[in-house]
Write an enzyme that holds these catalytic residues in place. Structure first.
Site, PDB file in Angstrom:
ATOM      1  N   ASP A 510      49.201   8.990  80.838  1.00 18.17           N
ATOM      2  CA  ASP A 510      49.574   9.547  79.545  1.00 18.17           C
ATOM      3  C   ASP A 510      49.029  10.967  79.507  1.00 18.17           C
ATOM      4  O   ASP A 510      48.132  11.324  80.268  1.00 18.17           O
ATOM      5  CB  ASP A 510      48.976   8.693  78.427  1.00 18.17           C
ATOM      6  CG  ASP A 510      49.371   9.189  77.046  1.00 18.17           C
ATOM      7  OD1 ASP A 510      50.496   9.690  76.905  1.00 18.17           O
ATOM      8  OD2 ASP A 510      48.539   9.098  76.134  1.00 18.17           O
ATOM      9  N   LYS A 511      49.547  11.807  78.614  1.00 19.87           N
ATOM     10  CA  LYS A 511      49.103  13.202  78.570  1.00 19.87           C
ATOM     11  C   LYS A 511      47.996  13.409  77.552  1.00 19.87           C
ATOM     12  O   LYS A 511      46.843  13.644  77.892  1.00 19.87           O
ATOM     13  CB  LYS A 511      50.287  14.135  78.272  1.00 19.87           C
ATOM     14  CG  LYS A 511      49.899  15.619  78.323  1.00 19.87           C
ATOM     15  CD  LYS A 511      51.058  16.510  78.000  1.00 19.87           C
ATOM     16  CE  LYS A 511      51.360  16.527  76.511  1.00 19.87           C
ATOM     17  NZ  LYS A 511      50.296  17.177  75.717  1.00 19.87           N
ATOM     18  N   PHE A 642      54.850  11.274  57.824  1.00 23.07           N
ATOM     19  CA  PHE A 642      55.355  11.548  59.168  1.00 23.07           C
ATOM     20  C   PHE A 642      55.867  10.267  59.814  1.00 23.07           C
ATOM     21  O   PHE A 642      55.281   9.200  59.670  1.00 23.07           O
ATOM     22  CB  PHE A 642      54.246  12.139  60.044  1.00 23.07           C
ATOM     23  CG  PHE A 642      54.655  12.311  61.481  1.00 23.07           C
ATOM     24  CD1 PHE A 642      55.406  13.404  61.869  1.00 23.07           C
ATOM     25  CD2 PHE A 642      54.305  11.371  62.431  1.00 23.07           C
ATOM     26  CE1 PHE A 642      55.779  13.570  63.195  1.00 23.07           C
ATOM     27  CE2 PHE A 642      54.670  11.526  63.758  1.00 23.07           C
ATOM     28  CZ  PHE A 642      55.420  12.626  64.134  1.00 23.07           C
ATOM     29  N   ASP A 763      55.375  13.491  74.451  1.00 22.61           N
ATOM     30  CA  ASP A 763      55.400  14.884  74.007  1.00 22.61           C
ATOM     31  C   ASP A 763      56.647  15.595  74.501  1.00 22.61           C
ATOM     32  O   ASP A 763      57.450  15.072  75.265  1.00 22.61           O
ATOM     33  CB  ASP A 763      54.135  15.589  74.495  1.00 22.61           C
ATOM     34  CG  ASP A 763      53.718  16.715  73.559  1.00 22.61           C
ATOM     35  OD1 ASP A 763      54.569  17.159  72.763  1.00 22.61           O
ATOM     36  OD2 ASP A 763      52.549  17.133  73.611  1.00 22.61           O
ATOM     37  N   ASP A 920      45.187   6.278  76.814  1.00 20.35           N
ATOM     38  CA  ASP A 920      44.109   6.223  75.825  1.00 20.35           C
ATOM     39  C   ASP A 920      44.213   5.002  74.928  1.00 20.35           C
ATOM     40  O   ASP A 920      43.433   4.843  74.000  1.00 20.35           O
ATOM     41  CB  ASP A 920      44.087   7.491  74.969  1.00 20.35           C
ATOM     42  CG  ASP A 920      45.396   7.729  74.236  1.00 20.35           C
ATOM     43  OD1 ASP A 920      46.302   6.875  74.368  1.00 20.35           O
ATOM     44  OD2 ASP A 920      45.525   8.741  73.536  1.00 20.35           O
ATOM     45  N   GLY A 921      45.173   4.118  75.190  1.00 19.59           N
ATOM     46  CA  GLY A 921      45.259   2.865  74.457  1.00 19.59           C
ATOM     47  C   GLY A 921      46.014   2.936  73.154  1.00 19.59           C
ATOM     48  O   GLY A 921      46.229   1.922  72.517  1.00 19.59           O
ATOM     49  N   ALA A 922      46.429   4.117  72.732  1.00 24.09           N
ATOM     50  CA  ALA A 922      47.082   4.236  71.432  1.00 24.09           C
ATOM     51  C   ALA A 922      48.488   3.647  71.463  1.00 24.09           C
ATOM     52  O   ALA A 922      48.801   2.743  70.698  1.00 24.09           O
ATOM     53  CB  ALA A 922      47.139   5.702  71.012  1.00 24.09           C
ATOM     54  N   ASN A 923      49.331   4.173  72.356  1.00 24.58           N
ATOM     55  CA  ASN A 923      50.698   3.663  72.449  1.00 24.58           C
ATOM     56  C   ASN A 923      51.012   3.169  73.860  1.00 24.58           C
ATOM     57  O   ASN A 923      52.173   3.067  74.235  1.00 24.58           O
ATOM     58  CB  ASN A 923      51.698   4.763  72.069  1.00 24.58           C
ATOM     59  CG  ASN A 923      51.550   5.194  70.640  1.00 24.58           C
ATOM     60  OD1 ASN A 923      51.507   4.354  69.739  1.00 24.58           O
ATOM     61  ND2 ASN A 923      51.440   6.485  70.404  1.00 24.58           N
ATOM     62  N   ASP A 924      49.976   2.903  74.626  1.00 31.63           N
ATOM     63  CA  ASP A 924      50.178   2.570  76.029  1.00 31.63           C
ATOM     64  C   ASP A 924      49.872   1.117  76.352  1.00 31.63           C
ATOM     65  O   ASP A 924      49.804   0.756  77.520  1.00 31.63           O
ATOM     66  CB  ASP A 924      49.279   3.468  76.902  1.00 31.63           C
ATOM     67  CG  ASP A 924      49.489   4.943  76.615  1.00 31.63           C
ATOM     68  OD1 ASP A 924      50.653   5.348  76.550  1.00 31.63           O
ATOM     69  OD2 ASP A 924      48.503   5.667  76.433  1.00 31.63           O
TER      70      ASP A 924
END
Length: 1361
Positions: A510-511, A642, A763, A920-924
């Site tokens: 992830d970026k 958002f 992104d 980073d675990g957010a959307n992965d």
């Protein structure tokens, strides 16, 4: 549902449907086959007789394979008559899991009568059920309530269901199939959700009978249960068999040692299992009380959260709470912490669900209106005395939190070739043991040996060839690797995955937050004025109070919680850079909802530097000049939060003393530009945006418009799409996202080790490409080719096009047929830059990388592909044969949704890559679970399913995991080979001694098994991972491959020859006395010269094998760094030599050694051992490692037959210079969203106009159109009556025409008049209002007010690029 459907299934999706097979969860990832069975009395009786006759062994086999028990006692039948069902789950077409489940029949009468018979204190709900039981006087008349779809609960007298993987499946008699029990989220319109008025006590009880209690319970088994489950494991059953056999053979010492080891292993396993179950149970289980509104009389009642059911109307407490169910917010606002699900502790604002009749509720699309189970509500905000209400849609394991827990409880099996090969190898050893068993029985029977002795010695061969200590020895390497990773702050919850990580040859990153820093720093802003970008402003706090600054201080989701400003880090950084102050009313935090000015922002000095009374000149209305200076304070009246799907947020504000409201919208540049009026877009928009994104900056755009003559009431009701249209572009906000210091070095290290690196991000494409170049994912000089998608149209198939990404200025846009699109002047490119990347021959604008590109193809094979999520979706659906090529050469995947990330991981795995995912675990989470080795940089609960979690939030953990994985893999190979060689060596020794009716003594067995083998197995894995650079060649992955098989065969050949040589040589000496088995007498002694020769030589062979199989660099440190192993090696070697040459008499008696009378022969035995050592090193280092592994491995390698399919794909791509076909003109990507579904309104500029009745001829008097025409205006079916949308093709300009725009205003106005006055042509994207009336206000700021209607012309489809 019968599997007769011929629906197309993706390669990595659910398996294809079979004819005549019933399924559950059709088309979903957890699609499973289901078969019905009914008990057969005769078969049941016969089966239990066989179990009795086998002494329970058959029942033990059925315990290991329950579906065999079902086959033996039941007969297949239709599902409607089934008493039990067999559910078969297939993982990636390789692994099958079987679940045998009982079908239960529920009826309200039976359930309620059972509840009434029980004492109140024993009931699940206690006294809360008393009222319901009292209301139901006649239980026979009650019906159960179940929801299938549409929002309407169906009442049924009887319900058949079964449970599988914590979910309930109910029988639908109308469709004759089992369906997963649905909450209020399946094909339910938002209007139906708003109509929910709660349920009565009786309805709640009846629904709870069907849905079960609202709780997520992880079963914690008792110690006795765990003990029996552990003991009945096949491994321990075999050890128990070995123990009994050894005990019967008086081999008590080793039997007791194995018993002690087994008892220790069982105890530790029970403790660890129980600890894990308790930890998970305590983590996920929670209980509280909830306030609900009863549907019968509207009364408010407090009940346990376990009693909540779908349809309950929940009152969210003002002080916040933990959500125990999934619910949809109907009224009020909520501020939540969703770190449990997303990994981000940023407060999220949830708003009420829109009440739209024709819109179906969707969990993903309406996530901003959904309160998910497990999330924490920090505050609620409401209007006046109104309550914050939410309707329960899912409970228990059906919730978002329940789904996460189920993924932990039922993880997919790890697909790793080493484990499969190890099972095959054990089977091979078992076959060899069977051959030895038969040979021993036959030969000893022919020599007249007693049956009992034959049985003991023959069965003993099985325990020799298949060593009971093998599984324990295999776990040693992983155990040490896990501890070493823990010391380096990398935690592993799945030790089996450590071996898998050693084979990693592809890493996806992830970026944001992984390769780059988590936070964004404010770089500056680039204002826009008069269609020109101004000089960038670095110091935001020095800006004047213009609209851009006001947009920055108002367009955010910040709020004050406990006196501290909280919200999205990007919003927080942007607001703090302005130096402004945010204030909220001096009222209770919980009541800040729908007030006129719930939030106020103002500068440190709240009096503006100037006040001309007309601060919003572009709004078309002149404001009244104040006679006194008004403080500059701005209230945020309404917020549209958002959403990632629409890539923007907006707010409605009003200045203190102003007479109108203003709208400010912030989001991705491509989205904001698509919503802005063309005349406000700078002519150099594309080049300026590209300049910043290519430098790796995070770019946002901001726009605004006024809302004249709109009342406060209308502001609260106005639709979002009416607000976010016809905006005035204000400028760009530039955020700096720096690479982490470790990123570039780690990427370089991985690439030098021939480990492929891929960026998978949500992104922008240009930002992703810039970061990829900076960190080394795209190497210097490597050509980057972007892949674009062209959607299918009426007369045209969907297409993929390829362009070189290195050009800066777009040439003429072409359509799919190669024809140029003649665009009008003065309107900039409205498409996302990643979707409109261009290619062509431009003077002075070609990069060095582009010089290698020839029209139509590439000159070099050194290229990589970059594509977006929408292109990936179109390729998978329309061009599945190209997906392997895209996955093999793709380096940057931008705008990828979480589902698409998981699809990419699975596609790479299908190509033969061993894939690691670092995020980073957010959307992965999906990608982390799907990868062979998921490495999470977040400690949130959402990453609990990831095998590895790093406490250091950077990618330095990736090479650590790979290093330790390689070391653990080599260790596992070495231990397995050592244990296999040990068993075969001892098998050869025993078979030779059996030939003379002798054997090894118990002490000799004990010395070999306990003191040599066990000690070496214990210290074998303590050799640490190699600290040098990662080598390009990963370790061997398969046991059933040339190198390990050849190594074992050659080593065993040497072992056999050395043992045969010692056995033969001792018989040729003059002092030799043959062993006489009949003369043993009562002593039972097996001492003989052959025993001495074979024991002394074989003991050294075990030490030699341990040394040669314990390899060092390049995967492990030298064995000399393993002090435990080295000490054991020296001590055991010295002791064995001592036993061979001249032991003390008591040792000689203990081991029952019959020493040769001459010292020379004893030294000959040492010479045999030394020769064995030399040959072993020559075989292992010279032949296997150097000649076979390094020199000949790829000489005869056929890529077409390789399991690593990507090698063949890459080889063909290098040979085929005609692919990819590079186009010499620019290509405009489709307007598809990331999910691949056609949504024409995704990137459309809308112009809302206020109209009056006139004739069919329309006159446009707006001066705002003097700089550019509007073409292809036509009617849009189903849209707002006064809504006009621009054809996207008209929103792209040739840059060479930009300078002509000001000189062509007259011609443009004539063109526009002709366009509007004649028949209109409709495209798939362009629309025309039903009313074409006089436009009296500027298109810049007008609102919709339609008074009359005229007839529109017939539609004509538009063919996009």
């Amino acid at each position: 549902m019968p599997g007769s459907s011929n629906s197309k299934v993706q390669q990595n999706g659910p398996p294809p449907l079979k004819d005549g097979v019933d399924y559950i969860n059709i088309g979903e990832e957890d699609q499973m086959e289901v078969y019905g069975y009914k008990r057969h009395v005769t078969m049941t009786v016969i089966t239990w007789l066989c179990i009795f006759c086998s002494g329970g062994i058959l029942r033990l086999v059925f315990h290991w394979s329950p579906h065999w028990m079902l086959y033996a006692t039941h007969k297949k039948c239709p599902l409607e008559a089934a008493e039990k069902v067999l559910v078969v789950e297939m993982f990636q077409g390789k692994h099958k899991c079987y679940y045998v489940k009982k079908v239960t029949t529920l009826s309200a009468e039976n359930i309620l009568n059972e509840r009434k018979r029980k004492k109140p204190e024993t009931l699940e709900g206690g006294c809360w059920d008393d009222q319901a039981l009292t209301d139901m006087r006649d239980a026979s008349q009650e019906k159960l309530s179940v929801h299938l779809s549409g929002g309407h609960f169906k009442e049924v007298p009887v319900l058949r269901m079964f449970h599988c993987k914590k979910l309930r499946y109910v029988w639908d008699p109308e469709n004759a199939e089992f369906l997963r029990l649905q909450g209020l989220d399946n094909h339910v319109s938002t209007t139906i959700l708003h109509c929910q008025g709660g349920v009565t006590v009786k309805e709640q009880l009846l629904r709870r009978v069907v849905y079960g209690s609202n709780e997520i319970v992880v079963p914690v088994r008792g110690v006795i249960t765990l003990l029996f489950l552990e003991v009945l494991n096949p491994f321990y059953v075999f050890q128990l068999f070995s123990f009994c056999l050894w005990f019967a053979d008086n081999y008590i010492y080793y039997a007791m040692a194995i018993l002690a080891m087994s008892a220790f292993g069982i105890t530790m396993a029970i403790i660890q299992t129980r600890k894990n179950q308790r930890n998970l149970s305590s983590t996920v289980h929670s209980s509280d009380v909830a306030t609900v509104i009863r549907g019968s009389n509207g009364t408010v009642e407090t009940i346990p959260t376990e009693h909540l059911v779908p349809g309950d109307l929940l009152v969210v407490p003002p002080h916040g709470c933990i959500m125990h169910c999934d619910a949809v917010l109907l009224t009020g606002n909520c501020i939540l912490n969703e770190s449990m699900l997303t990994g981000e502790s940023v407060p999220v604002t949830k708003t009420p669900l829109p009440n739209l009749r024709d819109v179906l509720y969707d969990s993903k699309e309406h996530a901003r209106h959904t309160l998910f189970c497990g999330t924490r509500i920090i505050q609620t905000r409401y209007f006046g005395s109104e309550q914050v209400l939410a309707v329960v849609i899912r409970t228990g394991f059906s919730t978002a939190k329940g789904s996460l827990v189920r993924s932990i409880m039922y993880p997919p099996p790890v697909d790793f070739k080493f484990e499969h090969d190890s099972y095959k190898f054990v089977e091979l050893l078992a076959c060899i043991a069977s051959i030895g068993f038969i040979y021993t029985v036959v030969t000893k029977h022919l020599r007249g040996i007693s049956v009992s002795e034959i049985a003991l010695e023959a069965l003993d061969l099985i325990t020799i060839v298949v060593p009971p200590a093998l599984p324990a020895a295999m776990t040693v390497g992983r155990f040490y690797a896990q501890n070493r990773l823990r010391s380096k702050k990398v935690y592993c919850i799945s030790p089996r995955t450590i071996n898998v990580s050693g084979s990693i040859d592809c890493v996806c990153f992830d970026k944001t937050g992984t390769l780059t820093e988590d936070g964004l720093d404010m770089w500056g802003v680039v204002p826009s004025l008069d269609k020109k970008f101004q000089v960038p402003i670095k110091y935001i706090d020095k800006m004047e109070g213009d609209e851009l600054l006001i947009g920055m201080v108002t367009c955010h989701s910040l709020t004050i919680i406990d006196g501290k400003l909280s919200g999205d880090p990007l919003d927080l950084k942007m607001f703090e850079s302005t130096g402004w102050i945010l204030e909220e009313p001096e009222v209770n935090d919980n009541s800040k909802f729908d007030m006129i000015f719930p939030t106020v922002v103002k500068p440190p000095n709240s009096f503006p530097a100037h006040s001309n009374g007309s601060e919003n000149l572009s709004c078309g209305d002149t404001l009244q000049v104040e006679e006194f200076q008004t403080p500059l304070e701005i209230g945020i009246v309404r917020q549209f939060p958002f959403s990632s799907s629409i890539q923007r947020m907006s707010v409605i504000t009003r200045k203190l003393g102003d007479t109108q409201f203003n709208v400010y919208c912030k989001g991705s540049p491509e989205m904001i530009v698509s919503l802005s009026h063309p005349d406000s877009i700078p002519l150099d928009y594309s080049s300026v945006l590209e300049e910043y994104t290519q430098e790796g900056y995070r770019v946002l755009a901001i726009a605004y418009k006024g809302l004249p003559k709109v009342t406060y009431t209308k502001v609260q009701r106005i639709a979002r799409e009416d607000v976010e249209s016809n905006l005035i572009f204000l400028g760009l906000i530039i955020m700096e996202n720096r690479l982490k210091p470790e990123t570039t070095g780690i990427i370089t290290m991985l690439r030098e080790a021939n480990i492929r690196t891929i960026m998978v991000t949500g992104d922008n494409m240009l930002t992703a490409l810039s970061v990829a170049r900076d960190c080394g994912i795209i190497s210097h000089g490597q050509q980057v080719i972007e892949v674009h998608s062209v959607p299918a149209q009426a007369n045209q198939l969907a297409q993929l096009m390829f362009t070189n990404s290195n050009y800066s200025i777009p040439p003429p846009i072409v359509n799919a047929n190669g024809g140029s699109i003649d665009l009008t002047n003065g309107i900039s490119n409205f498409e996302p830059l990643e979707s409109a990347t261009v290619n062509g021959t431009l003077t002075g604008m070609v990069s060095e990388d582009s010089k290698n590109t020839v029209a139509g193809h590439v000159n070099s094979s050194n290229y990589c592909l970059a594509l977006t999520g929408r292109t990936w979706s179109l390729a998978k659906s329309s061009y599945p044969e190209l997906v392997p090529k895209l996955a093999t050469r793709g380096a940057v995947f931008a705008r990828m949704s979480p589902d698409q990330k998981q699809q990419l991981i699975q596609e790479l795995q299908a190509l033969g890559y061993y894939v690691a995912m670092c995020g980073d675990g957010a959307n992965d989470c999906g990608a982390l679970k799907a990868a062979h080795a998921g490495i999470s940089l977040s400690e949130a609960e959402a990453s609990v399913a990831s095998p590895f979690t790093s406490k250091e939030p950077n990618i330095s953990c990736v090479p650590r995991v790979i290093r330790e994985g390689r070391a653990a893999l080599v260790t596992s190979f070495g231990i397995f080979k050592y244990m296999a060689a040990y068993s075969m060596t001892q098998f050869v020794t025993v078979m030779m001694l059996y030939s003379i009716d002798s054997n090894l003594t118990d002490i000799e067995f004990l010395y070999i098994d306990l003191f040599i083998i066990t000690v070496f197995a214990f210290f074998f894995g303590r050799t640490e991972a190699f600290e040098g650079p990662l080598v390009k060649q990963p370790p061997i992955l398969s046991l059933i491959s040339l190198s390990p098989i050849l190594s074992l065969l050659l080593q065993l050949f040497v072992v056999i020859m050395i043992q045969w040589g010692s056995f033969y040589s001792v018989q040729q000496t003059s002092w030799f006395e043959p062993f006489n088995a009949t003369a043993k007498g009562e002593s039972e002694s097996v001492a003989c010269y052959e025993n001495y020769a074979l024991f002394s030589v074989s003991s050294m062979q075990y030490i030699i094998l341990a040394l040669v199989f314990s390899k060092g660099a390049p995967y492990r440190k030298s064995v000399f760094n393993n002090y435990g192993f080295l000490s054991s090696l020296v001590i055991l070697t010295a002791f064995t030599i001592y036993l061979t040459v001249k032991p003390f008499s008591w040792l000689q008696d203990t081991f029952e050694l019959k020493l040769p009378p001459v010292m020379d022969f004893r030294l000959v035995m040492l010479a045999f051992s030394f020769g064995n050592l030399l040959l072993a090193f020559i075989i292992e280092d010279g032949i296997v490692d150097y000649l076979v592994f390094q020199k000949l491995r790829y000489k005869f390698h056929n890529v077409d037959k390789s399991r690593r399919k990507f090698l063949a794909v890459d080889f063909r791509l290098k040979q085929d210079r005609s692919w990819p076909p590079i186009t010499t003109k620019a290509v405009l990507d489709s307007l598809l969203p990331s999910d691949g579904k056609s949504q024409p309104r995704a990137n459309i500029s809308e112009i809302h106009v206020e109209c009056e009745t006139l004739s069919n001829n329309v006159k446009l008097n707006s001066p705002s159109l003097a700089h550019g025409p509007v073409t292809n205006i036509s009617h849009k079916h189903g849209g707002n009556s006064g809504e006009v949308t621009l054809d996207p093709a008209t929103l792209i300009s040739k840059r060479r025409y930009n300078s002509e725009s000001e000189n062509s205003s007259n011609s443009q106005e004539q063109t526009l008049s002709k366009t509007v006055g004649k028949s209109f042509h409709t495209s798939g994207f362009a629309t025309l209002p039903r009313q074409t009336n006089h436009i009296r206000n500027s298109l810049l700021n007008a609102t919709v007010d339609v008074h009359s209607e005229v007839e529109s012309a017939p539609a004509k489809p538009f063919n996009p690029v």
